[in-house]
Write an enzyme that holds these catalytic residues in place. Structure first.
Site, PDB file in Angstrom:
ATOM      1  N   GLY A   4      -5.027  -4.039  -7.511  1.00  0.00           N
ATOM      2  CA  GLY A   4      -5.225  -2.620  -7.767  1.00  0.00           C
ATOM      3  C   GLY A   4      -4.180  -1.741  -7.126  1.00  0.00           C
ATOM      4  O   GLY A   4      -4.186  -0.535  -7.261  1.00  0.00           O
ATOM      5  N   CYS A   5      -3.235  -2.372  -6.421  1.00  0.00           N
ATOM      6  CA  CYS A   5      -2.166  -1.615  -5.777  1.00  0.00           C
ATOM      7  C   CYS A   5      -1.004  -1.524  -6.753  1.00  0.00           C
ATOM      8  O   CYS A   5      -0.556  -2.532  -7.287  1.00  0.00           O
ATOM      9  CB  CYS A   5      -1.728  -2.337  -4.503  1.00  0.00           C
ATOM     10  SG  CYS A   5      -0.533  -1.439  -3.526  1.00  0.00           S
TER      11      CYS A   5
END
Lengths: 107, 134, 98
Positions: free
Chosen positions: A105-106
């Site tokens: 999710g980064c």
């Protein structure tokens, strides 16, 4: 493929094989970002490695700050402190030094 | 931002297809948006949270360990179909003891997993704003 | 709720799982290979009961594509894509059984 001390890294500088990690590699990666690793850096790096070993993921920044605060004292459990150590982001830069994949999710 | 109720519906076992790990990754990403998230495990999905998984022999990541992190992400509603467990000869004792720390109760550790009947599950589902299937 | 099922009941248990989890007000829409469950021989008694209550739909285009339009069981209502959209609007939260 690029490498750091003989260990293969991807186009963003993350280790391709997590097993290649050594402390020297972390020091070398930090040097490339003009950072000299302090004891505080190592606390976070070792925490990230331990978290990954236990849960098979890198923690989200929100989870990391909470856990760091719990383990190393309230004054360190905030993103300002973590960003002062890892200006490119405790998730992204910290995980890279720790030899972990980029956090889920980064971006 | 208004909170919506999201349910992730997991119906496949972990390693034969990518559904399970994809679901888990989406759940972790979505956790950043601070919505009301719950997970449901039915059919072979119940195998995702069975205790004692060891992937050494198949060269794949043992992401069952990651379920233990869900509590840190404020995901603490994991519903498991009682009928699906029973069909497979499993009981609640075969599942990983997943827990979370309850902020409103002096950080007491509480179980995240709840075994429910299909009828109860159907009620919980109809209460959701969004159901995502994996 | 609207439950969509897109697998044949001969091949997967998606329809059965849907039937296990459905409440008294939900409707089912069969799409893609799910429409095979709408054909006479594939019909389960539970599905025909729901159909008798007017709660089972099948997507016309998928039925036609598979050449089974003459075999669709009683009371199953055929809808086009516009009808699909109407069902989504009318029944709120949609769950897909894949």
């Amino acid at each position: 493929m690029a490498d750091i001390l003989g260990a293969e890294v991807d186009e963003e500088g993350f280790l391709v094989n997590l097993g290649d990690w050594t402390e020297e590699i972390a020091v070398e990666m930090a040097k490339g970002d003009e950072i000299e690793l302090s004891e505080e850096h190592w606390d976070v790096i070792n925490f990230l490695r331990g978290y990954f070993e236990e849960y098979q993921i890198a923690p989200a920044v929100r989870v990391l700050t909470k856990a760091i605060g719990k383990q190393f004292g309230k004054e360190k459990g905030n993103s300002k402190y973590l960003y002062s150590l890892f200006p490119y982001g405790p998730g992204k830069q910290g995980c890279r030094f720790a030899g972990l994949p980029k956090p889920t999710g980064c971006i | 931002m208004a909170t919506k109720k999201f349910m992730y519906l997991n119906r496949k076992a972990s390693y034969g297809t990518v559904y399970a790990i994809e679901s888990l990754e989406v759940v972790l990403i979505a956790a950043a948006f601070e919505q009301d998230v719950s997970l449901a495990f039915i059919d072979d999905g119940v195998y995702q949270i069975v205790e004692g998984q060891n992937t050494d022999g198949i060269g794949m990541k043992n992401f069952s360990k990651t379920f233990h992190a869900l509590g840190d992400y404020d995901i603490n509603k994991l519903y498991v179909s009682a009928e699906s467990l029973e069909e497979r000869g499993l009981t609640a004792d075969d599942l990983m003891p997943l827990v979370y720390e309850d902020e409103d109760d002096d950080w007491e550790e509480k179980p995240s997993v709840k075994v429910v009947s299909n009828a109860e599950l159907s009620k919980i589902m109809s209460d959701q704003d969004v159901c995502l299937s994996f | 709720m609207l439950h969509t099922v897109n697998k044949s009941s001969f091949e997967r248990n998606s329809l059965q799982s849907c039937l296990n989890a459905i409440d008294d007000t939900s409707v089912i829409l069969l799409i893609e290979d799910g429409v095979i469950s709408a054909a006479n021989n594939a019909n389960s008694s539970m599905l025909s009961d729901l159909a008798a209550q007017g709660r089972v739909y099948a997507l016309q285009g998928d039925v036609d594509a598979r050449g089974i339009s003459s075999k669709i069981a009683d009371n199953i209502k055929l809808v086009d894509y516009a009808g699909f959209v109407d069902l989504v609007v009318e029944h709120g939260t949609a769950v897909s059984w894949v």
